[in-house]
Design a protein around this motif. Structure first.
Motif, PDB file in Angstrom:
ATOM      1  N   LEU B 192       0.842  -1.198   0.000  1.00  0.00           N
ATOM      2  CA  LEU B 192       0.000   0.000   0.000  1.00  0.00           C
ATOM      3  C   LEU B 192       0.872   1.240   0.000  1.00  0.00           C
ATOM      4  O   LEU B 192       1.832   1.327   0.763  1.00  0.00           O
ATOM      5  CB  LEU B 192      -0.849   0.048   1.274  1.00  0.00           C
ATOM      6  N   SER B 193       0.511   2.208  -0.833  1.00  0.00           N
ATOM      7  CA  SER B 193       1.225   3.482  -0.759  1.00  0.00           C
ATOM      8  C   SER B 193       0.703   4.242   0.453  1.00  0.00           C
ATOM      9  O   SER B 193      -0.384   3.959   0.966  1.00  0.00           O
ATOM     10  CB  SER B 193       0.989   4.296  -2.021  1.00  0.00           C
ATOM     11  N   THR B 194       1.473   5.216   0.891  1.00  0.00           N
ATOM     12  CA  THR B 194       1.041   6.028   2.034  1.00  0.00           C
ATOM     13  C   THR B 194      -0.235   6.788   1.694  1.00  0.00           C
ATOM     14  O   THR B 194      -1.115   6.942   2.540  1.00  0.00           O
ATOM     15  CB  THR B 194       2.176   6.983   2.436  1.00  0.00           C
ATOM     16  N   THR B 195      -0.336   7.227   0.448  1.00  0.00           N
ATOM     17  CA  THR B 195      -1.553   7.928   0.031  1.00  0.00           C
ATOM     18  C   THR B 195      -2.770   7.018   0.186  1.00  0.00           C
ATOM     19  O   THR B 195      -3.823   7.445   0.681  1.00  0.00           O
ATOM     20  CB  THR B 195      -1.422   8.363  -1.449  1.00  0.00           C
ATOM     21  N   GLN B 196      -2.626   5.763  -0.239  1.00  0.00           N
ATOM     22  CA  GLN B 196      -3.746   4.812  -0.101  1.00  0.00           C
ATOM     23  C   GLN B 196      -4.049   4.541   1.370  1.00  0.00           C
ATOM     24  O   GLN B 196      -5.203   4.441   1.768  1.00  0.00           O
ATOM     25  CB  GLN B 196      -3.407   3.504  -0.817  1.00  0.00           C
ATOM     26  N   LEU B 197      -2.999   4.416   2.166  1.00  0.00           N
ATOM     27  CA  LEU B 197      -3.195   4.155   3.598  1.00  0.00           C
ATOM     28  C   LEU B 197      -4.003   5.288   4.233  1.00  0.00           C
ATOM     29  O   LEU B 197      -4.957   5.048   4.979  1.00  0.00           O
ATOM     30  CB  LEU B 197      -1.823   4.018   4.292  1.00  0.00           C
ATOM     31  N   LEU B 198      -3.629   6.519   3.920  1.00  0.00           N
ATOM     32  CA  LEU B 198      -4.325   7.662   4.527  1.00  0.00           C
ATOM     33  C   LEU B 198      -5.763   7.773   4.021  1.00  0.00           C
ATOM     34  O   LEU B 198      -6.645   8.202   4.746  1.00  0.00           O
ATOM     35  CB  LEU B 198      -3.572   8.958   4.199  1.00  0.00           C
ATOM     36  N   GLN B 202      -8.045   3.727   8.787  1.00  0.00           N
ATOM     37  CA  GLN B 202      -7.931   4.557   9.972  1.00  0.00           C
ATOM     38  C   GLN B 202      -7.209   3.768  11.052  1.00  0.00           C
ATOM     39  O   GLN B 202      -7.216   2.539  11.031  1.00  0.00           O
ATOM     40  CB  GLN B 202      -9.302   5.024  10.433  1.00  0.00           C
ATOM     41  N   ARG B 203      -6.616   4.484  11.984  1.00  0.00           N
ATOM     42  CA  ARG B 203      -5.911   3.823  13.069  1.00  0.00           C
ATOM     43  C   ARG B 203      -6.913   3.109  13.962  1.00  0.00           C
ATOM     44  O   ARG B 203      -7.981   3.626  14.268  1.00  0.00           O
ATOM     45  CB  ARG B 203      -5.141   4.848  13.909  1.00  0.00           C
ATOM     46  N   TRP B 208      -4.425  -0.932  11.960  1.00  0.00           N
ATOM     47  CA  TRP B 208      -5.192  -0.097  11.045  1.00  0.00           C
ATOM     48  C   TRP B 208      -6.432  -0.859  10.594  1.00  0.00           C
ATOM     49  O   TRP B 208      -6.405  -2.076  10.495  1.00  0.00           O
ATOM     50  CB  TRP B 208      -4.330   0.238   9.821  1.00  0.00           C
TER      51      TRP B 208
END
Lengths: 121, 309
Positions: B192-198, B202-203, B208
């Protein structure tokens, strides 16, 4: 072979990260804080920078801002590497101009997927 | 919980799908017991365990033996053979079918799906505006969520469409985990890219969780690929990656034949990279450069471009 600058105040993290990156066929060099990292970048811009967040002297944010103002400083891909895993922190790092974000602890697979994401693997 | 024997038919005698005959040279009782286990596992799940992999099987089943206080491996196999309990059979099957997975595994199939398959399917279904996609061995959910995120990238184009995303796995534990959509920090960092993660997570505690709007798009269901597929209807795209390679050739052919019947005429089947290793199946044309399998005699639909005259 692409060059990655590893910036972290922990000698252990620098060693582990360099070993993993060299396993992914990168050349590596290192710096123990933001100021030393800027000096490395003046000698030669790396293709990517693995950047710690909290460091003495000059932290990751300050370094990133200074880097992007340097001639050629827009080019390196920057991967923030920290234990901070709150959404807000990660979003701030990306907003400040990081290309990717990696949370400690990491392994070679995770490092590879992050460097794939920025197009260097 | 569904009836076990409906989902997992009783083992077939020697000669059934995936049957493995013990060789005449294998004399010890342990070898004979292990051979019977391999034969029954193949009949239940299609999974072929090589004869020299007993130590791996023991390692995978050791936690069950500890939890149930079963002294030795042959005793576990005896209880499995006589189907001592539905729970035991299920635990053994789950231990033997768990496989590694990650988000956007191999990446290329998801790019092909987004850039080629989806526009083609949408062009030929512009009137019905309906798509059915099946993730046929979703394990702990990463592939299904990767598909849901890929579809989300085309959300504008898909506005007004009915898109059904079914995700199944033979393991109830895997389905429960997939449905929960909760992953460790390690897991979300893989693929997963960080963009996709964000955007899509959610935490939650130390880990996550996939956002509700993505989870709600997927129907998760326990399902054995060796059982009857007729009730599932036709799909426009089927992802069945890195599953067939665990099956013996006979079972692989059988599953492919049944998947071909569950596929719309111009639908696409996504398998793992070089999973068929040169094998051909009569229902499917040879895979194109994109690696996607299409039914034989059904040419790839023409992509209708918006500016075409």
């Amino acid at each position: 072979m692409k060059q990655v600058l590893v910036v972290d105040d922990s000698a252990v993290i620098r060693k582990v990260a360099r070993r993993i990156l060299e396993g992914l066929h990168f050349r590596t060099n290192e710096a123990q804080d933001g100021r030393a990292a800027l000096a490395e970048c003046e000698k030669g811009m790396p293709d990517a920078i693995l950047l710690d967040w909290n460091m003495p002297e000059m932290d990751g944010f300050e370094f990133l801002c200074a880097l992007r103002k340097m001639p050629g400083g827009a080019a390196p891909k920057v991967v923030f590497c920290t234990t901070e895993n709150e959404v807000g922190h990660i979003a701030r790092a990306m907003h400040a101009g990081a290309d990717e974000y990696i949370m400690k602890p990491f392994d070679q697979n995770i490092m590879r997927s992050k460097f794939e994401e920025i197009g260097l693997v | 919980m569904r009836n076990l024997h409906a989902a997992f038919p009783p083992p077939q005698p020697v000669g059934g799908a995936g049957a493995v005959r013990p060789s005449a040279t294998e004399g010890s009782a342990a070898n004979v017991a292990f051979d019977r286990f391999r034969r029954q596992l193949a009949a239940l799940t299609g999974i072929e365990v090589a004869a020299d992999r007993q130590y791996l099987v023991e390692a995978r089943l050791a936690p069950i033996m500890r939890a149930r206080d079963i002294g030795d491996f042959p005793e576990l196999l005896r209880r499995f053979e006589r189907r001592e309990s539905e729970a035991l059979v299920r635990e053994i099957i789950e231990a033997m079918t768990t496989s590694e997975t990650s988000f956007f595994r191999d990446r290329a199939p998801f790019d092909v799906f987004r850039d080629q398959t989806l526009p083609e399917l949408m062009a030929t279904r512009a009137t019905a505006r309906r798509l059915r996609i099946w993730c046929a061995a979703c394990s702990s959910g990463q592939e299904a969520y990767s598909l849901a995120m890929t579809l989300d990238q085309s959300a504008n184009a898909l506005r007004g469409w009915s898109v059904e995303l079914l995700a199944t796995d033979i393991s109830q534990t895997a389905i429960d985990a997939a449905r929960a959509g909760a992953y460790s920090q390690f897991e979300v960092q893989r693929g997963l890219s960080t963009t996709q993660l964000l955007r899509y997570f959610q935490r939650q505690g130390d880990g996550w969780r996939v956002n509700e709007h993505i989870r709600a798009r997927i129907v998760f269901q326990e399902f054995n690929l060796l059982s009857n597929l007729d009730g599932l209807g036709k799909f426009d795209a089927i992802f069945c990656r890195n599953v067939l390679l665990y099956f013996d050739p006979e079972t692989r052919r059988d599953v492919l034949a049944r998947l071909s019947r569950a596929l719309a005429d111009d639908g696409c089947l996504f398998l793992g990279a070089s999973e068929l290793a040169g094998e051909r199946h009569p229902a499917f044309a040879a895979p194109g450069s994109d690696g996607v399998l299409r039914l034989r005699g059904r040419p790839r639909p023409q992509l209708r471009l918006a500016h075409a005259v």
